[in-house]
Design a protein around this motif. Structure first.
Motif, PDB file in Angstrom:
ATOM      1  N   VAL A 296       8.870  39.373  74.350  1.00 29.42           N
ATOM      2  CA  VAL A 296       9.308  40.208  74.836  1.00 29.42           C
ATOM      3  C   VAL A 296      10.212  41.669  73.938  1.00 29.42           C
ATOM      4  CG1 VAL A 296       9.481  39.221  77.492  1.00 29.42           C
ATOM      5  CG2 VAL A 296      11.394  39.952  76.059  1.00 29.42           C
ATOM      6  N   GLU A 297       9.657  43.108  74.673  1.00 30.43           N
ATOM      7  CA  GLU A 297      10.184  43.723  74.140  1.00 30.43           C
ATOM      8  C   GLU A 297      11.278  44.084  74.090  1.00 30.43           C
ATOM      9  OE1 GLU A 297       7.443  47.838  74.392  1.00 30.43           O
ATOM     10  OE2 GLU A 297       6.636  46.313  75.532  1.00 30.43           O
ATOM     11  N   TYR A 298      11.747  43.378  74.697  1.00 31.75           N
ATOM     12  CA  TYR A 298      13.692  43.550  75.132  1.00 31.75           C
ATOM     13  C   TYR A 298      14.093  42.541  74.653  1.00 31.75           C
ATOM     14  CZ  TYR A 298      10.316  43.752  79.101  1.00 31.75           C
ATOM     15  OH  TYR A 298       9.038  43.787  80.390  1.00 31.75           O
ATOM     16  N   ALA A 299      14.205  41.491  73.460  1.00 33.08           N
ATOM     17  CA  ALA A 299      14.673  40.737  72.704  1.00 33.08           C
ATOM     18  C   ALA A 299      15.079  41.562  71.147  1.00 33.08           C
ATOM     19  CB  ALA A 299      13.595  40.100  72.631  1.00 33.08           C
ATOM     20  N   ALA A 300      16.287  41.270  71.262  1.00 30.57           N
ATOM     21  CA  ALA A 300      16.962  42.059  69.745  1.00 30.57           C
ATOM     22  C   ALA A 300      15.225  41.606  68.422  1.00 30.57           C
ATOM     23  CB  ALA A 300      17.824  40.958  69.085  1.00 30.57           C
ATOM     24  N   THR A 301      15.927  41.822  67.266  1.00 31.75           N
ATOM     25  CA  THR A 301      15.023  41.510  66.338  1.00 31.75           C
ATOM     26  C   THR A 301      15.528  40.752  65.617  1.00 31.75           C
ATOM     27  OG1 THR A 301      14.283  42.387  64.109  1.00 31.75           O
ATOM     28  CG2 THR A 301      16.425  42.734  64.641  1.00 31.75           C
ATOM     29  N   LEU A 302      14.542  39.688  64.798  1.00 31.11           N
ATOM     30  CA  LEU A 302      15.285  38.601  64.274  1.00 31.11           C
ATOM     31  C   LEU A 302      15.738  38.640  63.696  1.00 31.11           C
ATOM     32  CD1 LEU A 302      14.470  35.282  62.992  1.00 31.11           C
ATOM     33  CD2 LEU A 302      13.002  36.431  61.441  1.00 31.11           C
ATOM     34  N   GLY A 303      17.532  37.847  62.872  1.00 35.09           N
ATOM     35  CA  GLY A 303      18.628  38.309  62.502  1.00 35.09           C
ATOM     36  C   GLY A 303      19.156  38.457  63.548  1.00 35.09           C
ATOM     37  N   THR A 304      19.186  39.095  64.358  1.00 30.99           N
ATOM     38  CA  THR A 304      20.386  39.702  65.405  1.00 30.99           C
ATOM     39  C   THR A 304      20.457  39.128  67.080  1.00 30.99           C
ATOM     40  OG1 THR A 304      19.662  41.877  64.873  1.00 30.99           O
ATOM     41  CG2 THR A 304      20.984  42.132  66.369  1.00 30.99           C
ATOM     42  N   ALA A 305      21.754  38.883  67.413  1.00 28.64           N
ATOM     43  CA  ALA A 305      22.204  38.449  68.503  1.00 28.64           C
ATOM     44  C   ALA A 305      21.265  38.626  69.433  1.00 28.64           C
ATOM     45  CB  ALA A 305      23.444  38.304  68.957  1.00 28.64           C
ATOM     46  N   GLY A 306      20.535  37.468  70.168  1.00 29.88           N
ATOM     47  CA  GLY A 306      19.377  37.918  71.161  1.00 29.88           C
ATOM     48  C   GLY A 306      18.252  38.267  70.570  1.00 29.88           C
ATOM     49  N   ASP A 307      17.930  37.835  69.391  1.00 30.08           N
ATOM     50  CA  ASP A 307      16.776  37.165  69.256  1.00 30.08           C
ATOM     51  C   ASP A 307      15.829  36.445  69.863  1.00 30.08           C
ATOM     52  OD1 ASP A 307      17.817  35.460  68.139  1.00 30.08           O
ATOM     53  OD2 ASP A 307      16.809  35.788  66.014  1.00 30.08           O
ATOM     54  N   ILE A 308      16.717  35.358  70.419  1.00 32.91           N
ATOM     55  CA  ILE A 308      16.022  34.044  70.840  1.00 32.91           C
ATOM     56  C   ILE A 308      17.043  33.634  71.421  1.00 32.91           C
ATOM     57  CG2 ILE A 308      16.604  32.665  69.071  1.00 32.91           C
ATOM     58  CD1 ILE A 308      13.849  30.832  69.786  1.00 32.91           C
TER      59      ILE A 308
END
Length: 322
Positions: free
Chosen positions: A294-306
């Motif tokens: 989804v677009e709403y998830a944070a980018t890789l390496g940031t809390a909320g990326d997965i």
């Protein structure tokens, strides 16, 4: 008398005449908003002003979208979303702006806390039975308003079919984005509270010496271990798309008897990550559960990326659009 004719037309419109499509109604609204045609508004319009003083003036009030159209538009918004369609949604009546519910006050799964304090005991024959008192909490939810505004071109206003198609897609997609983004990231101030900012969020720290901007198999295993067992059957992985390349490279590192890490490690079991299309599924899976980019998830390496989430535990209320 033009006023008498308008009153008669309005009365007839309130008696049940309906528009055949959303586009047809939007064209009628556009025509009623034209100062040169204000006295000849389509009688099928339902007038709704902010006060009882100027119900018939579109500039001061407005027109409610016919009920079947508005319900369908909301349904399309929820059905189109991989996140919104999975939350528990409670419709609110037209005369309400919130809801109060009683909830079980369970803070842990320890004895004395389950189901708010219900306890059970292994009791010997003729032994005493100890009482327990369950606790409840009051849950209060209030509606926040999501508003959409668009301008239609002259070309669209000449074609009710094209206007309806464009409006349905544009508003459904925009509302879906805002609703799903709020479910994930909402602050709770003038908008829903997102699960990342609620009290249920658990952050699994990265591994020692793990490189920045990476996801390793051990992260996934530890996240899975923190998901309550009863929620695993409903859980989904919500990720940013830039996480996907990491999932294809999972390796579980192993150690020999001396505790030395083997060079290269071994490939993660197939059950951990399965690419889309395998076994006829449209989703890739982790631990057997769908992966939703989804677009709403944070980018890789940031809390909320997965994120591993049981969205059936997220409660939402709505009363439909006007």
């Amino acid at each position: 008398d033009p006023n008498e004719n308008a009153d008669r037309n309005n009365a007839q419109g309130r008696e049940g005449a309906r528009f055949s499509s959303l586009g047809e109604q939007m064209l009628a609204i556009a025509g009623a908003a034209n100062p040169d045609r204000r006295g000849s508004a389509d009688p099928r319009l339902i007038f709704a002003g902010p006060t009882g003083m100027s119900e018939g003036v579109a500039a001061d009030g407005g027109f409610l979208v016919q009920t079947d159209f508005s319900n369908e538009l909301l349904q399309n918004t929820y059905e189109g979303g991989e996140i919104a369609s999975r939350v528990r949604r409670i419709p609110i009546g037209p005369n309400s702006n919130g809801i109060h519910m009683n909830g079980v006050d369970e803070t842990s799964r320890a004895n004395g806390s389950r189901w708010g304090g219900i306890q059970s005991f292994w009791t010997a024959e003729a032994g005493l039975k100890r009482d327990s008192t369950p606790k409840f909490r009051r849950i209060k939810m209030e509606l926040d308003k999501l508003t959409g505004l668009c301008y239609a071109t002259d070309e669209l206003l000449q074609d009710s079919t094209a206007l309806e198609s464009w409006l349905r897609q544009a508003f459904a997609d925009e509302f879906l984005f805002k609703i799903e983004d709020a479910i994930v990231n909402g602050t709770g101030a003038g908008m829903p509270l997102g699960f990342l900012n609620g009290g249920s969020a658990i952050t699994v720290p990265k591994e020692a010496n793990q490189l920045a901007g990476t996801i390793v198999a051990e992260n996934i295993l530890k996240m899975w271990a923190r998901m309550p067992a009863r929620s695993r059957k409903n859980a989904v992985w919500i990720i940013n798309q830039d996480v996907e390349p990491q999932l294809y490279q999972f390796v579980i590192k192993v150690k020999n008897a001396a505790g030395t890490e083997n060079v290269g490690g071994i490939a993660a079991p197939a059950i951990m990550f399965t690419p889309p299309g395998a076994n006829g599924s449209q989703y890739a899976t982790l631990m057997g559960r769908p992966i939703i980019p989804v677009e709403y998830a944070a980018t890789l390496g940031t809390a909320g990326d997965i994120m591993l989430v049981d969205l059936s535990q997220y409660l939402a209320i709505d009363k439909g659009p006007t």
